[in-house]
Design a protein around this motif. Structure first.
Motif, PDB file in Angstrom:
ATOM      1  N   MET A 146       1.102  -1.239   0.281  1.00  0.00           N
ATOM      2  CA  MET A 146      -0.331   0.353   0.263  1.00  0.00           C
ATOM      3  C   MET A 146       0.688   0.996   0.150  1.00  0.00           C
ATOM      4  O   MET A 146       0.612   1.930   0.074  1.00  0.00           O
ATOM      5  CB  MET A 146      -1.202  -0.096   1.180  1.00  0.00           C
ATOM      6  N   MET A 147       2.375   1.046  -0.214  1.00  0.00           N
ATOM      7  CA  MET A 147       3.341   2.246  -0.320  1.00  0.00           C
ATOM      8  C   MET A 147       4.352   2.246  -1.401  1.00  0.00           C
ATOM      9  O   MET A 147       5.112   1.727  -0.968  1.00  0.00           O
ATOM     10  CB  MET A 147       3.865   2.395   1.299  1.00  0.00           C
ATOM     11  N   PRO A 148       3.400   3.052  -2.576  1.00  0.00           N
ATOM     12  CA  PRO A 148       4.281   2.016  -3.944  1.00  0.00           C
ATOM     13  C   PRO A 148       5.294   3.313  -3.232  1.00  0.00           C
ATOM     14  O   PRO A 148       6.579   2.576  -4.697  1.00  0.00           O
ATOM     15  CB  PRO A 148       3.264   2.610  -4.267  1.00  0.00           C
ATOM     16  N   ASN A 149       5.899   4.274  -3.251  1.00  0.00           N
ATOM     17  CA  ASN A 149       7.161   4.451  -2.986  1.00  0.00           C
ATOM     18  C   ASN A 149       8.284   3.957  -2.122  1.00  0.00           C
ATOM     19  O   ASN A 149       9.581   4.109  -3.132  1.00  0.00           O
ATOM     20  CB  ASN A 149       6.636   6.732  -2.821  1.00  0.00           C
ATOM     21  N   PHE A 150       7.299   3.858  -1.006  1.00  0.00           N
ATOM     22  CA  PHE A 150       8.958   3.202  -0.297  1.00  0.00           C
ATOM     23  C   PHE A 150       9.563   2.061  -1.029  1.00  0.00           C
ATOM     24  O   PHE A 150      10.178   1.467  -1.251  1.00  0.00           O
ATOM     25  CB  PHE A 150       8.288   2.776   0.984  1.00  0.00           C
ATOM     26  N   LYS A 151       8.210   1.368  -1.439  1.00  0.00           N
ATOM     27  CA  LYS A 151       8.270   0.010  -2.376  1.00  0.00           C
ATOM     28  C   LYS A 151       9.236  -0.181  -3.286  1.00  0.00           C
ATOM     29  O   LYS A 151      10.521  -1.127  -3.586  1.00  0.00           O
ATOM     30  CB  LYS A 151       7.134  -1.032  -2.665  1.00  0.00           C
ATOM     31  N   ASP A 152       8.757   2.058  -4.243  1.00  0.00           N
ATOM     32  CA  ASP A 152       9.719   1.517  -5.545  1.00  0.00           C
ATOM     33  C   ASP A 152      11.241   1.986  -4.643  1.00  0.00           C
ATOM     34  O   ASP A 152      12.396   1.061  -5.571  1.00  0.00           O
ATOM     35  CB  ASP A 152       9.239   2.815  -6.259  1.00  0.00           C
ATOM     36  N   LYS A 153      11.524   2.531  -3.624  1.00  0.00           N
ATOM     37  CA  LYS A 153      12.725   3.239  -3.440  1.00  0.00           C
ATOM     38  C   LYS A 153      13.754   1.830  -2.828  1.00  0.00           C
ATOM     39  O   LYS A 153      14.942   1.829  -3.020  1.00  0.00           O
ATOM     40  CB  LYS A 153      12.951   4.084  -2.495  1.00  0.00           C
ATOM     41  N   VAL A 154      12.737   1.229  -2.787  1.00  0.00           N
ATOM     42  CA  VAL A 154      13.788   0.274  -1.820  1.00  0.00           C
ATOM     43  C   VAL A 154      13.870  -0.956  -2.703  1.00  0.00           C
ATOM     44  O   VAL A 154      15.287  -1.699  -2.769  1.00  0.00           O
ATOM     45  CB  VAL A 154      12.832  -0.923  -0.665  1.00  0.00           C
ATOM     46  N   GLU A 155      13.563  -1.351  -4.022  1.00  0.00           N
ATOM     47  CA  GLU A 155      13.390  -1.982  -4.492  1.00  0.00           C
ATOM     48  C   GLU A 155      15.106  -1.623  -5.780  1.00  0.00           C
ATOM     49  O   GLU A 155      15.648  -2.105  -6.405  1.00  0.00           O
ATOM     50  CB  GLU A 155      12.486  -2.153  -5.702  1.00  0.00           C
ATOM     51  N   LYS A 156      14.819  -0.223  -5.859  1.00  0.00           N
ATOM     52  CA  LYS A 156      15.872   0.494  -7.760  1.00  0.00           C
ATOM     53  C   LYS A 156      16.406   0.699  -6.527  1.00  0.00           C
ATOM     54  O   LYS A 156      18.039   0.381  -7.214  1.00  0.00           O
ATOM     55  CB  LYS A 156      15.286   1.530  -7.545  1.00  0.00           C
ATOM     56  N   TRP A 157      16.737   0.775  -5.520  1.00  0.00           N
ATOM     57  CA  TRP A 157      18.210   1.046  -4.445  1.00  0.00           C
ATOM     58  C   TRP A 157      18.986  -0.221  -4.075  1.00  0.00           C
ATOM     59  O   TRP A 157      19.904  -0.324  -3.129  1.00  0.00           O
ATOM     60  CB  TRP A 157      18.298   2.163  -3.489  1.00  0.00           C
ATOM     61  N   GLY A 158      18.690  -0.928  -4.141  1.00  0.00           N
ATOM     62  CA  GLY A 158      18.545  -2.464  -3.489  1.00  0.00           C
ATOM     63  C   GLY A 158      19.237  -2.811  -1.870  1.00  0.00           C
ATOM     64  O   GLY A 158      20.265  -2.765  -1.635  1.00  0.00           O
ATOM     65  N   MET A 159      18.046  -2.260  -1.593  1.00  0.00           N
ATOM     66  CA  MET A 159      17.425  -2.134   0.457  1.00  0.00           C
ATOM     67  C   MET A 159      17.663  -3.663   0.834  1.00  0.00           C
ATOM     68  O   MET A 159      17.267  -3.167   2.240  1.00  0.00           O
ATOM     69  CB  MET A 159      17.363  -1.030   0.851  1.00  0.00           C
ATOM     70  N   GLU A 160      16.634  -4.169   0.642  1.00  0.00           N
ATOM     71  CA  GLU A 160      16.066  -5.244   1.309  1.00  0.00           C
ATOM     72  C   GLU A 160      16.802  -5.863   2.087  1.00  0.00           C
ATOM     73  O   GLU A 160      16.557  -6.704   3.172  1.00  0.00           O
ATOM     74  CB  GLU A 160      15.900  -6.417  -0.471  1.00  0.00           C
ATOM     75  N   LYS A 161      18.028  -6.209   2.089  1.00  0.00           N
ATOM     76  CA  LYS A 161      18.743  -6.731   2.854  1.00  0.00           C
ATOM     77  C   LYS A 161      19.384  -5.537   4.026  1.00  0.00           C
ATOM     78  O   LYS A 161      18.996  -6.444   5.349  1.00  0.00           O
ATOM     79  CB  LYS A 161      20.134  -7.148   2.353  1.00  0.00           C
ATOM     80  N   GLU A 162      19.364  -4.306   3.990  1.00  0.00           N
ATOM     81  CA  GLU A 162      19.166  -3.417   5.370  1.00  0.00           C
ATOM     82  C   GLU A 162      18.019  -3.353   5.944  1.00  0.00           C
ATOM     83  O   GLU A 162      18.156  -3.159   6.998  1.00  0.00           O
ATOM     84  CB  GLU A 162      19.569  -2.271   4.600  1.00  0.00           C
ATOM     85  N   LEU A 163      17.051  -3.788   4.600  1.00  0.00           N
ATOM     86  CA  LEU A 163      15.200  -4.077   5.904  1.00  0.00           C
ATOM     87  C   LEU A 163      15.560  -5.114   7.006  1.00  0.00           C
ATOM     88  O   LEU A 163      14.432  -5.207   7.876  1.00  0.00           O
ATOM     89  CB  LEU A 163      14.411  -3.855   5.155  1.00  0.00           C
TER      90      LEU A 163
END
Length: 545
Positions: A146-163
């Motif tokens: 439900m938070m497309p901008n948050f999701k987009d930046k996480v995917e675009k910047w490769g932040m999954e491991k940090e999360l």
């Protein structure tokens, strides 16, 4: 008569059952479909909301929010920030004002008492852990769709491991952190570059070179103590520790350091690297190069020594260097000095830089999911904190009013200043308008972050990027509720004792020959149990993945 009464009772019972069924359907708050939303939770939400879509509530609503009041730019209810948020989004913020100095304590009290507002910004990753077991805060990872901008930046910047590092034992995370495109260093040493140049002293690139420079300054200015620090030395310990291959000061955290070669955690203050760091700073103190009062004096006292010319080195950041110049224009005279941030010195472990792309962020109360505006609240938070438009707005304000933008370059209007960018401005972007404050303005692209940097600060960032290697993020230790309580009980006295003895070793109040005895004293306070619990939890999490 009995038959009629029984018939009437049956009809009444059927009506009651139907009423409960309807209520259950319309109040389906536990539904996880579509990210946990229910039919009655979409009031005010946009149907076509997405990445780079401006949020505008279809029905206006009020949103309670906790507000950390910074004394440098104290809260004003008539700030343009609040007025413009309502104008643009239809959301009227209802802030609960808490002094910055009491924010953490007050936040805990409000949450535990059930009186906290729905949205709680200014929460650093890790601070949310103590609220998880009570069920008071929302597992936001369930609602990222439900938070497309948050999701987009996480995917675009490769932040999954940090999360992943934020996930609790249940696999969920409970805080929405600020997201930076790149690691952003700020704190370092500020030096009197005019004094260094006058005496042909090179700007130090390592801590050993700093020692040599301080020693020469002491010889030339015997009545001075070349290095007198602020922040009770915690910032300097933090930035120095990385180069020594350890953690300290502000970065000591839970007291654990991950050793990749052994695939396990050790207790930081028991390591040879930590002892080497203590030995180095003890040498500075014992030779009169580092002010003993650095560990106890107030920031104002340390600053006064620096701006009056009694010391030549102090810890600081991009904001304090501007403030020091203003003060030194008065104390030493404009044009009679020069100061600068230097690249953080390297240490025995190399030119390393710690840091995270995650910044302080937002917690949401669990009861928000019962709010009819729940979906709209998530869309609003997503827009304000994670969309390019919202991040630019929170930082720069209103185009044509507080700043102009031409060919992608933003510039403050003539009468507005921010952190020395427009020193002749009579109004301040934070004090008078509310923008660029710590409650709303953080995270974003490197371009946006650096858009408010001076040329000097941009060079510092470039030098750090060219010189330093970023230390990899450590794996998470997602404790269970019971184990977290045990870990907290063990870690708190261990950290306190480590802090006390760090100070004693550096000041020479305890000889470094007693370092092994210090380690044994930590063991007597439950050190082995704490490290064992951490590694057991880490291994179990690793096997589960």
């Amino acid at each position: 008569m009995f038959k009629r009464s029984r018939k009437k009772w049956g009809m009444t019972l059927m009506a009651a059952v139907m009423s409960l069924s309807v209520a259950a359907c319309s109040n389906n708050l536990g539904s996880s479909g579509g990210g946990g939303e229910a039919n009655d939770q979409s009031k005010g939400a946009m149907e076509n909301y997405g990445v780079n879509v401006s949020f505008k509530a279809t029905e206006p609503f009020n949103l309670p929010i906790l507000f950390s009041d910074q004394p440098a730019y104290p809260y004003k209810k008539d700030w343009m920030l609040f007025q413009e948020i309502t104008k643009r989004t239809g959301v009227t913020l209802q802030p609960t004002i808490v002094p910055m100095s009491d924010y953490s304590q007050k936040r805990s009290l409000l949450i535990s008492s059930g009186d906290a507002p729905l949205v709680i910004p200014k929460t650093y990753p890790g601070e949310e852990a103590s609220f998880v077991s009570s069920g008071a805060i929302l597992p936001v990872s369930d609602y990222i769709d439900m938070m497309p901008n948050f999701k987009d930046k996480v995917e675009k910047w490769g932040m999954e491991k940090e999360l992943d590092g934020l996930r609790q034992e249940d696999g969920k995370y409970y805080v929405l952190p600020g997201l930076h495109e790149e690691v952003w260093p700020d704190y370092t040493l500020l030096v009197r570059t005019d004094i260094f140049e006058k005496n042909n002293i090179p700007i130090p690139a390592t801590w050993d070179e700093l020692y040599t420079a301080l020693k020469k300054l002491k010889e030339i200015y015997p009545d001075s103590i070349p290095f007198s620090d602020r922040f009770q030395f915690n910032s300097t310990l933090n930035i120095a520790a990385t180069g020594f291959g350890t953690k300290a000061g502000w970065g000591f955290g839970n007291g654990l350091t991950y050793k990749a070669d052994k695939d396990e955690f050790v207790y930081t203050s028991t390591t040879p690297e930590y002892k080497n760091m203590l030995t180095y700073f003890n040498k500075l103190v014992s030779e009169g190069l580092l002010d003993k009062e650095s560990f106890t004096q107030t920031d104002d006292q340390a600053t006064q020594k620096f701006v009056s010319g009694k010391s030549f080195v102090i810890n600081g950041n991009s904001q304090t260097v501007v403030l020091h110049r203003t003060d030194m224009n008065k104390s030493l005279g404009e044009g009679k000095f020069s100061i600068a941030k230097i690249t953080v010195p390297g240490g025995p472990a190399g030119q390393l830089m710690s840091g995270s792309r995650l910044e302080n962020g937002v917690m949401i109360l669990a009861k928000a999911k019962e709010n009819p505006n729940f979906k709209a609240i998530l869309q609003f938070i997503d827009w304000l904190y994670y969309s390019d438009e919202g991040e630019e707005f929170a930082k720069w304000g209103v185009e044509g009013v507080t700043y102009t933008k031409e060919n992608g370059v933003r510039k403050l209007v003539d009468d507005i200043n921010y952190n020395g960018l427009n020193p002749k401005g009579t109004k301040d972007l934070r004090i008078d308008y509310g923008f660029s404050g710590g409650v709303f303005a953080y995270g974003g692209t490197t371009e946006l972050l650096q858009s408010m940097f001076s040329d000097e600060e941009k060079k510092f960032q470039e030098d750090m990027k060219k010189t330093k290697t970023v230390v990899p993020a450590e794996p998470p230790i997602p404790y269970s509720v019971e184990d977290r309580e045990q870990a907290t009980l063990l870690s708190t006295p261990l950290k306190d004792y480590s802090d006390q003895n760090t100070l004693k070793f550096i000041l020479g109040e305890r000889p470094l020959s007693q370092f092994d005895a210090f380690v044994n004293e930590l063991k007597g306070q439950g050190l082995d149990n704490y490290v064992k619990l951490a590694n057991k939890t880490y291994k179990a999490y690793k096997e589960k993945k």
